[in-house]
Write an enzyme that holds these catalytic residues in place. Structure first.
Site, PDB file in Angstrom:
ATOM      1  CG  MET A  18      -2.250  -1.101   1.429  1.00 23.88           C
ATOM      2  SD  MET A  18      -3.126  -0.836   2.587  1.00 23.88           S
ATOM      3  CE  MET A  18      -1.730  -1.523   4.329  1.00 23.88           C
ATOM      4  CD  GLN A  86       3.932  -4.323  -5.676  1.00 23.77           C
ATOM      5  OE1 GLN A  86       3.425  -2.527  -5.169  1.00 23.77           O
ATOM      6  NE2 GLN A  86       2.591  -5.289  -5.436  1.00 23.77           N
ATOM      7  CB  CYS A 115      -1.250   0.293  -9.300  1.00 25.53           C
ATOM      8  SG  CYS A 115      -1.926   1.783  -8.322  1.00 25.53           S
ATOM      9  CG  HIS A 182      -7.065  -6.372  -6.341  1.00 22.02           C
ATOM     10  ND1 HIS A 182      -7.363  -5.123  -5.710  1.00 22.02           N
ATOM     11  CD2 HIS A 182      -8.340  -5.895  -6.392  1.00 22.02           C
ATOM     12  CE1 HIS A 182      -8.161  -4.159  -5.238  1.00 22.02           C
ATOM     13  NE2 HIS A 182      -8.878  -4.398  -6.138  1.00 22.02           N
ATOM     14  CG  ASN A 213      -5.102  -7.623  -2.938  1.00 19.40           C
ATOM     15  OD1 ASN A 213      -5.385  -7.290  -4.058  1.00 19.40           O
ATOM     16  ND2 ASN A 213      -5.455  -7.528  -1.415  1.00 19.40           N
ATOM     17  N   GLY A 215     -10.657  -8.198  -0.864  1.00 15.07           N
ATOM     18  CA  GLY A 215     -12.337  -8.577   0.118  1.00 15.07           C
ATOM     19  C   GLY A 215     -12.262  -7.715   1.638  1.00 15.07           C
ATOM     20  CB  ALA A 241      -4.705  -3.912   0.872  1.00 11.34           C
ATOM     21  NE  ARG A 242      -9.644  -0.681   0.855  1.00 13.48           N
ATOM     22  CZ  ARG A 242     -11.255  -1.458   0.534  1.00 13.48           C
ATOM     23  NH1 ARG A 242     -12.520  -0.227   1.409  1.00 13.48           N
ATOM     24  NH2 ARG A 242     -11.792  -2.981  -0.595  1.00 13.48           N
TER      25      ARG A 242
END
Length: 506
Positions: A18, A86, A115, A182, A213, A215, A241-242
């Site tokens: 992130m 990354q 991204c 994702h 990724n 979810g 992530a979030r």
């Protein structure tokens, strides 16, 4: 044995990459709470390839420092076997150069192919790569054959399931270790539901581990939801992530912990590892979420330094103790340096030397001896070039004598002291007396100068007069001259003691 030591991507839960979040404090926090693997934020190859690898003995980290002194990537021993680097790239050769730069300090290399933000796609990176499978293949093959660590990539799903399956099967043939998927299309955003069926189809179509990724919010709110997301996607692994950004304790089976506790632990890591204050603010505001306009949130937003943020959270004592510990470590490292061993740094001869004023008589300095020796040898007067380090405002000077350069590898608190240290290095390399107390009189500096008087004028005044005369001469001849400043001159920048851990990077 080498294969056994390689990072496994099967049955793991990972902190997703992130931007502005995946720096060292957040990665360490995620590991504390139970994450198996942590990804750094996407770092662009063009910026990284210019970096220099620096071992930061004060912070006990390895830093990759850009030409403008910004630390682009910082890591430490604690995460070495579990951090994935990354990168954003669209060039196989540059990707390999960056991977080789960092490979001995990370556990794996990942290429961002998902991204959708403009800063990534405008250079042909991120999700822009999804429309260029040939380039994807070229980049991944170059990395797989060129580095010793596992290579992975992170993608988004393509407009059709057939296209997605075709792409991941082609990626698998490059030899990558795993693929993170994702489950959203390039144009979709977090408000759109994640396509678990696509991720499941990918997991069934290839034999290497697939990391699900996307979810967060809809499917993963607590630790118990992670296993449900894993089952819904049919994958061996999950990447968050979030959900992790809002509360990193989502990784712990005992969680979730109160976000106030999580923020405090995050801030301690940020202080300990000299995290950029604005990055620290950003992460804390993400954790505050709807409380960002609370009194605490407003105090965090108004903060300009880690010291200010520490005050908002009542961690002033921890901040001060950490600052003192880092200062003590820095002093110990400098005092344990080996001053007698010259080392070549390019065309500059360096030694680990500090200027200790107490070692010299009141009116005597190494610069004075070097100047007098140069005159005696009919050489041009020594020329000093001084730079200032941004993180702690310390100085380092290089002196040129007889077309050769000399410098102390240690940094000084003022421009004046940095020039004296450079002069000492030059004098010691050349075997010339430097005027220390107890040193036999060399005759380089006459008795009147040693006594500090010359026709009723102090040596300080003489140096000032020479300085003015040199400037006037330079003006008349229109030739630039670097003046050898005497001890009487004040440094061009005020001396200030370090105020925060940001200033303690070596």
């Amino acid at each position: 044995m080498m294969a056994a030591a390689r990072l496994s991507f099967s049955d793991i839960t990972a902190l997703a990459p992130m931007v502005r979040v995946g720096t060292l404090p957040m990665r360490l926090l995620a590991l504390d709470y139970g994450a198996d693997v942590v990804y750094c934020e996407e770092l662009i190859d063009i910026k990284m390839v210019q970096c220099q690898r620096v071992v930061n003995e004060v912070l006990e980290t390895v830093d990759f420092v850009a030409p403008d002194d910004r630390v682009m990537f910082r890591t430490c021993k604690r995460e070495k076997d579990r951090v994935v680097f990354q990168m954003g790239t669209a060039d196989p050769d540059r990707a390999l150069a960056v991977a080789r730069l960092v490979e001995k300090d990370v556990a794996a290399i990942d290429v961002n192919m998902g991204c959708p933000k403009e800063y990534s796609t405008k250079g042909g990176m991120g999700a822009a790569l999804l429309s260029d499978p040939d380039k994807i293949e070229a980049i991944l093959k170059k990395l797989v054959t060129g580095v010793s660590k596992p290579v992975t990539c992170k993608i988004r799903i393509l407009p059709s399931l057939e296209e997605t399956i075709s792409l991941v099967q082609r990626i698998e043939k490059t030899g990558v270790t795993a693929i993170a998927v994702h489950g959203r299309f390039k144009e979709e955003r977090p408000r759109h539901p994640v396509h678990c069926d696509y991720i499941q189809a990918v997991a069934q179509a290839i034999s290497i581990p697939v990391i699900a990724n996307g979810g967060s919010l809809d499917l993963v709110k607590t630790n118990s939801d992670i296993e449900e997301f894993r089952k819904a996607t049919g994958t061996s692994s999950v990447m968050l992530a979030r959900a992790a950004m809002w509360n990193a304790s989502v990784f712990t089976r005992q969680g979730p912990l109160p976000v106030e506790k999580v923020m405090e632990e995050y801030l301690k890591y940020a202080i300990r590892y000299d995290n950029n204050a604005f990055n620290t603010k950003y992460c804390l505001c993400q954790m505050l979420r709807d409380k960002v306009e609370s009194p605490l949130g407003k105090q965090v937003q108004a903060a300009q330094t880690n010291a200010d943020i520490s005050e908002a959270y009542g961690l002033q004592d921890f901040y001060q103790q950490t600052l003192e510990q880092l200062q003590t470590r820095r002093g110990a490292l400098q005092s344990s340096s080996q001053p007698d061993r010259p080392i070549m740094d390019g065309d500059v001869t360096t030694m680990a030397v500090k200027f200790e004023r107490r070692e010299y008589p009141p009116q005597i300095t190494p610069k004075m001896f070097l100047l007098e020796w140069s005159r005696k040898e009919k050489l041009e007067q020594p020329q000093y070039e001084t730079v200032q380090r941004s993180q702690d405002r310390a100085f380092q000077s290089t002196v040129t004598v007889a077309e050769k350069k000399y410098r102390s590898s240690l940094w000084e608190k003022s421009k004046k002291f940095a020039e004296q240290a450079a002069a000492i290095v030059c004098l010691r390399i050349l075997g010339i007396p430097e005027g220390r107390i107890g040193e036999e009189d060399s005759g380089l500096v006459c008795k009147r100068k040693r006594e500090g008087r010359m026709n009723g004028t102090t040596e300080e005044d003489v140096s000032k007069k020479r300085h003015v005369a040199d400037i006037l001469h330079s003006t008349e001849t229109s030739e630039p001259t670097v003046v050898a400043n005497g001890d009487g001159h004040k440094p061009t920048t005020p001396e200030k003691p370090p105020e925060s851990p940001e200033q303690l990077t070596l």
